[in-house]
Design an enzyme around this catalytic site. Structure first.
Site, mmCIF file in Angstrom:
data_model
loop_
_atom_site.group_PDB
_atom_site.id
_atom_site.type_symbol
_atom_site.label_atom_id
_atom_site.label_comp_id
_atom_site.label_asym_id
_atom_site.label_seq_id
_atom_site.Cartn_x
_atom_site.Cartn_y
_atom_site.Cartn_z
ATOM 1 N N ALA A 1 0.874 -1.170 0.000
ATOM 2 C CA ALA A 1 0.000 0.000 0.000
ATOM 3 C C ALA A 1 0.911 1.219 0.000
ATOM 4 C CB ALA A 1 -0.881 -0.017 1.240
ATOM 5 N N GLU B 1 4.782 -4.871 7.326
ATOM 6 C CA GLU B 1 4.099 -3.760 7.999
ATOM 7 C C GLU B 1 4.611 -3.480 9.410
ATOM 8 O OE1 GLU B 1 2.632 -5.994 6.064
ATOM 9 O OE2 GLU B 1 1.054 -5.042 4.868
ATOM 10 N N GLU C 1 -0.835 -9.079 -0.129
ATOM 11 C CA GLU C 1 -2.262 -9.261 0.190
ATOM 12 C C GLU C 1 -3.105 -9.325 -1.083
ATOM 13 O OE1 GLU C 1 -1.981 -5.885 2.920
ATOM 14 O OE2 GLU C 1 -2.904 -7.137 4.460
HETATM 15 N N1 COA Z 1 4.619 3.097 -0.874
HETATM 16 C C1 COA Z 1 5.026 4.237 -1.455
HETATM 17 N N2 COA Z 1 6.115 4.351 -2.206
HETATM 18 C C2 COA Z 1 6.855 3.242 -2.386
HETATM 19 C C3 COA Z 1 6.510 2.014 -1.824
HETATM 20 C C4 COA Z 1 5.334 1.961 -1.046
HETATM 21 N N3 COA Z 1 4.905 0.824 -0.483
HETATM 22 N N4 COA Z 1 7.416 1.102 -2.175
HETATM 23 C C5 COA Z 1 8.317 1.748 -2.946
HETATM 24 N N5 COA Z 1 7.983 3.049 -3.073
HETATM 25 C C6 COA Z 1 8.674 4.093 -3.820
HETATM 26 C C7 COA Z 1 9.922 4.587 -3.106
HETATM 27 O O1 COA Z 1 9.576 5.548 -2.123
HETATM 28 C C8 COA Z 1 10.691 5.163 -4.262
HETATM 29 O O2 COA Z 1 10.127 6.414 -4.599
HETATM 30 P P1 COA Z 1 11.111 7.688 -4.936
HETATM 31 O O3 COA Z 1 11.924 7.231 -6.121
HETATM 32 O O4 COA Z 1 10.173 8.788 -5.253
HETATM 33 O O5 COA Z 1 11.948 7.878 -3.718
HETATM 34 C C9 COA Z 1 10.367 4.219 -5.403
HETATM 35 O O6 COA Z 1 9.153 3.565 -5.037
HETATM 36 C C10 COA Z 1 11.437 3.162 -5.624
HETATM 37 O O7 COA Z 1 11.628 2.475 -4.383
HETATM 38 P P2 COA Z 1 13.075 2.311 -3.696
HETATM 39 O O8 COA Z 1 12.865 2.130 -2.241
HETATM 40 O O9 COA Z 1 13.991 3.427 -4.117
HETATM 41 O O10 COA Z 1 13.542 0.956 -4.383
HETATM 42 P P3 COA Z 1 14.581 -0.091 -3.808
HETATM 43 O O11 COA Z 1 14.841 -1.033 -4.942
HETATM 44 O O12 COA Z 1 15.747 0.591 -3.187
HETATM 45 O O13 COA Z 1 13.822 -0.854 -2.629
HETATM 46 C C11 COA Z 1 11.916 -1.989 -1.642
HETATM 47 C C12 COA Z 1 12.718 -1.667 -2.925
HETATM 48 C C13 COA Z 1 10.662 -2.752 -2.045
HETATM 49 C C14 COA Z 1 12.791 -2.859 -0.698
HETATM 50 C C15 COA Z 1 11.546 -0.678 -0.913
HETATM 51 O O14 COA Z 1 10.953 0.206 -1.876
HETATM 52 C C16 COA Z 1 10.528 -0.849 0.197
HETATM 53 O O15 COA Z 1 10.909 -1.287 1.270
HETATM 54 N N6 COA Z 1 9.263 -0.469 -0.036
HETATM 55 C C17 COA Z 1 8.222 -0.479 0.961
HETATM 56 C C18 COA Z 1 7.781 -1.898 1.254
HETATM 57 C C19 COA Z 1 6.762 -1.872 2.354
HETATM 58 O O16 COA Z 1 7.012 -1.574 3.487
HETATM 59 N N7 COA Z 1 5.537 -2.244 1.953
HETATM 60 C C20 COA Z 1 4.453 -2.334 2.873
HETATM 61 C C21 COA Z 1 3.752 -1.063 2.980
HETATM 62 S S1 COA Z 1 2.362 -1.236 4.046
#
Ligand code: COA
Length: 260
Positions: free
Chosen positions: A66, A134, A114
């Site tokens: 999300a 989460e 999910e």
């Molecule tokens: N919500 C909002 N934005 C998200 C996102 C999410 N769940 N997951 C990734 N993004 C965004 C990042 O903020 C980034 O945006 P930006 O370029 O404007 O800064 C872009 O997507 C690319 O993500 P980034 O983190 O730079 O990629 P990465 O390859 O370094 O890491 C992940 C990948 C998946 C490990 C990391 O993005 C992450 O941990 N995401 C969140 C996962 C999470 O907690 N999901 C559950 C949410 S309830």
């Protein structure tokens, strides 16, 4: 409705809905939820659509969760609404009564995991990573994850994933029963289509009623589930496809189903 964050097309009886925010790893914001619901409303109404393939655009993710920027703004009341909105879409997918196949590559985290779990079946590429991270953000899975994961893989594996927040590989997801199939990345789409076509070759009513029986049974007692199963079995027996399927078997010929 014109879509900004979802790609939607229909070809040869299969609808393809692809979350299309690759720059945000396809994070589910409010617009995506609304657009996905609209696509799936269309697939429900269209009798020519026999299966749906749900995927994520870009190289890195099915859906990375999300949208955290929306979660960050939530208070107690809006947080509950946020969760209910997501649950509503997941429940709609699960209750669609047409098979929805998640074709998962890259990250399927949080709401992405999910979303995949709400689908009927999950085909994963070898690169896929599944997780419910989460807790690391001070929240819990809110789009049905606490319920569906335990039902799919059992309480022990579910609590391990939910409490550590650590992702697992596609192979591990297959081992614990979270995904149905793991394939090389370049075979993901054709493999998902293969599963969809195999199901679509069967009579639509039997497929829909089987899905309803299984779903209903998971939410009630075995005896109540069997009662419903028998009623749905009876409904199948009222279809022309049932007459054709059984007759074709007895006459040792391939069946010709008509969807009636
Ligand atoms: N919500 C909002 N934005 C998200 C996102 C999410 N769940 N997951 C990734 N993004 C965004 C990042 O903020 C980034 O945006 P930006 O370029 O404007 O800064 C872009 O997507 C690319 O993500 P980034 O983190 O730079 O990629 P990465 O390859 O370094 O890491 C992940 C990948 C998946 C490990 C990391 O993005 C992450 O941990 N995401 C969140 C996962 C999470 O907690 N999901 C559950 C949410 S309830």
């Amino acid at each position: 409705m014109a879509y900004e964050s979802v790609l939607y097309e229909k070809r040869q009886g299969i609808a393809y809905a692809t979350v299309n925010r690759p720059e945000k790893l396809n994070a589910l914001n409010r617009a995506v939820l609304v657009e996905l619901r609209d696509c799936l409303d269309d697939t429900r109404e269209d009798a020519d659509v026999r299966a749906v393939i749900l995927a994520g655009a870009g190289r890195s993710a099915f859906v990375a969760g999300a949208d955290v920027s929306e979660i960050a703004e939530c208070d107690a009341a809006t947080g509950t609404q946020f969760s209910r909105r997501g649950q509503e879409l997941m429940n709609f997918i699960e209750g669609l009564e047409k098979p929805v196949i998640a074709a998962v590559h890259g990250y399927a985290l949080g709401g992405g995991c999910e979303l995949a779990m709400a689908c009927t079946l999950r085909v994963a590429s070898e690169t896929a990573r599944f997780g419910l991270p989460e807790v690391k953000l001070g929240i819990i899975p809110g789009y049905g994850g606490t319920q569906r994961l335990a039902r799919l893989v059992g309480k022990g594996h579910a609590l391990e994933m939910i409490l550590t927040g650590e992702p697992i590989t596609a192979q591990e997801a297959y081992r614990i029963g979270l995904v149905n199939l793991v394939v090389p990345e370049d075979k993901l789409r054709t493999s998902a289509e293969g599963v969809a076509r195999k199901i679509a070759a069967n009579p639509a009513s039997a497929v829909a009623l089987a899905m309803r029986a299984v779903q209903h049974g998971l939410e009630t007692t075995v005896s109540e589930g069997e009662f419903v199963e028998a009623a749905l079995f009876g409904l199948c027996c009222a279809t022309e496809d049932m007459k054709e399927g059984t007759r074709a078997f007895l006459e040792k010929r391939p069946p010709k189903f008509t969807g009636r």
